[in-house]
Write an enzyme that holds these catalytic residues in place. Structure first.
Site, PDB file in Angstrom:
ATOM      1  N   PHE A  58     -35.871 -35.815  43.611  1.00  0.00           N
ATOM      2  CA  PHE A  58     -34.870 -34.762  43.422  1.00  0.00           C
ATOM      3  C   PHE A  58     -35.039 -34.163  42.053  1.00  0.00           C
ATOM      4  CE2 PHE A  58     -32.927 -38.887  42.449  1.00  0.00           C
ATOM      5  CZ  PHE A  58     -32.465 -38.719  41.165  1.00  0.00           C
ATOM      6  N   SER A 104     -40.013 -38.385  34.068  1.00  0.00           N
ATOM      7  CA  SER A 104     -41.357 -37.823  33.878  1.00  0.00           C
ATOM      8  C   SER A 104     -42.214 -38.757  33.037  1.00  0.00           C
ATOM      9  CB  SER A 104     -41.279 -36.453  33.204  1.00  0.00           C
ATOM     10  OG  SER A 104     -40.660 -36.569  31.931  1.00  0.00           O
ATOM     11  N   TYR A 131     -35.889 -42.560  28.646  1.00  0.00           N
ATOM     12  CA  TYR A 131     -34.488 -42.710  29.046  1.00  0.00           C
ATOM     13  C   TYR A 131     -33.824 -44.047  28.735  1.00  0.00           C
ATOM     14  CZ  TYR A 131     -35.215 -38.249  31.308  1.00  0.00           C
ATOM     15  OH  TYR A 131     -35.488 -36.921  31.542  1.00  0.00           O
TER      16      TYR A 131
END
Ligand SMILES: CC(=O)SCCNC(=O)CCNC(=O)[C@H](O)C(C)(C)COP(=O)(O)OP(=O)(O)OC[C@H]1O[C@@H](n2cnc3c(N)ncnc32)[C@H](O)[C@@H]1OP(=O)(O)O
Length: 393
Positions: free
Chosen positions: A393, A114, A119
């Site tokens: 996904f 996002s 990350y």
């Protein structure tokens, strides 16, 4: 921190959606999504007995250079309650999740982020990129030499639903970065897309279906029609060209808009005026985390070049740290002097062939101790086509 029972899946979905500032799903929408929650793979973090954060993993595969489909954990549904952020909840979730991925024998985890700043600290790096294109359809002319062959036909949604998964399975995982689309993925997508979309399928000269396009026309208040291209998957250049020619020939359509497309899709090369294909963004697509670096190295093939000794740093999963000798005939751990050093997030950019070692040296992301190793690593890691995922996904 624990794996949630099935009775907790809906609450986890609500928490995730609220963290993204989205409304919770209706009962009907949840029914279309529930199968995406895999028992044992939905994690919950609790603070004072209340669910404070969640993430889940979908069992999947990742196509890697050389064509192998490597078992991979697809990470999604990450959310921490707004009143619990910046206290380490996500960090605990990521640690537990990566352990679980490794225990299952999945050498990589992957996600769509996002935000780009979240990350990397957990070892994820951008492994594929994609672009968004826009075309004013009436101004576009396709060059005569663009491949032709086979036939495109419209397919009712009811017939497309059982047809497309098999076509995707046959032709969809054709380059590094592509991932599987399980039945649960398709069901959730059909339920999300609703009834407003159209499907066209391409069959080759022998009548074998080898590609499809999914698109959605929208008319605005001024009666201007934009066709949102949701997906184009094709086995080869002819099927891709015919599907795009079909879109470009749609009478009355004013504009085509297509997101998450491969950066090398030859749209501009197909046009008499290449500037009619406007590339509006190029952005990160799939983020990859090599969870077991040696297993991931061994799953892919390498180009012809002298072997290179690389040193990998991995503060979050230190068991990956060390030196690896990368050669066309295989990879093994070694103790030789490192020629190149980088962290595991940078390795993600090399792993599927998105970035060359030279580019990453220039960016300061790879430290080159031996300059001769840079062109060798360029050749070892290079892929013929840029990697691309193109599946949300
Ligand atoms: C794959 C997917 O599902 S993508 C969807 C991700 N979810 C969202 O974007 C929903 C909205 N955001 C959230 O729910 C949360 O803010 C999360 C999940 C992004 C972060 O959760 P937190 O529990 O706050 O993360 P945590 O406290 O473990 O932070 C770890 C570190 O990352 C940093 N960090 C976390 N999120 C962000 C962010 N959005 N921007 C910048 N830094 C961040 C923290 O500052 C912290 O840094 P530090 O180690 O230097 O102190």
């Amino acid at each position: 921190m624990r794996a949630l029972p099935e009775s907790g899946f809906r609450g986890a979905n609500d928490l995730f959606r609220r963290a993204l500032l989205w409304q919770p799903l209706s009962d009907e929408e949840w029914a279309g999504n529930a199968a995406l929650y895999e028992p044992g793979r939905v994690l919950g973090a609790f603070v004072d007995g209340e669910l404070a954060g969640t993430t889940r993993t979908i069992t999947n595969v990742l196509a890697v250079p050389g064509g192998r489909r490597l078992p991979a954990g697809a990470v999604t549904g990450v959310g921490v309650r707004a009143d619990q952020t910046r206290r380490g909840v996500l960090t605990s979730l990521m640690r537990a999740q990566l352990e679980e991925v490794r225990e299952r024998g999945e050498a990589v985890a992957m996600l769509h982020a996002s935000e780009a700043v979240i990350y990397e600290r957990f070892g994820y790096g951008v492994a594929t990129r994609c672009r968004r294109v826009e075309l004013d359809r009436p101004s576009v002319a396709v060059r005569a030499e663009v491949p032709r062959g086979g036939r495109v036909r419209l397919v009712d949604q009811a017939k497309a639903e059982p047809l497309l998964p098999a076509i995707y399975e046959r032709c969809g995982l054709d380059r590094p970065g592509r991932i599987g689309r399980a039945d649960a993925w398709w069901s959730a997508r059909w339920s999300m897309w609703g009834k407003g979309l159209t499907v066209a399928v391409h069959a080759d000269e022998d009548g074998v279906d080898d590609g499809f396009v999914i698109y959605e026309p929208k008319t605005d208040d001024n009666w201007s029609i934009t066709v949102r291209v949701i997906d184009v998957s094709a086995a080869d250049a002819t099927a891709a060209a015919e599907l795009w020619r079909f879109l470009l020939d749609l009478d009355l359509a004013d504009r085509l808009v297509a997101g998450i497309r491969p950066v090398d899709e030859p749209l501009e090369w197909w046009l008499t005026d290449r500037r009619q294909c406007r590339i509006t963004t190029v952005e990160d697509d799939l983020w990859v985390r090599l969870v077991d670096v040696l297993a991931a190295f061994r799953a892919r093939t390498f180009g012809a070049a002298e072997p290179v000794v690389v040193e990998v740093r991995d503060a979050f999963l230190p068991e990956n740290e060390g030196r690896y000798r990368v050669a066309p005939d295989g990879v093994h751990r070694c103790s030789g002097e490192p020629q190149l050093s980088f962290d595991v997030a940078t390795l993600a950019a090399l792993y599927l062939g998105d970035q060359s070692a030279s580019a990453l040296v220039a960016a300061g992301r790879i430290q080159a101790h031996d300059p001769a190793a840079v062109p060798a690593a360029d050749s070892l890691f290079a892929t013929v086509v840029p990697p691309w995922c193109g599946t949300s996904f």
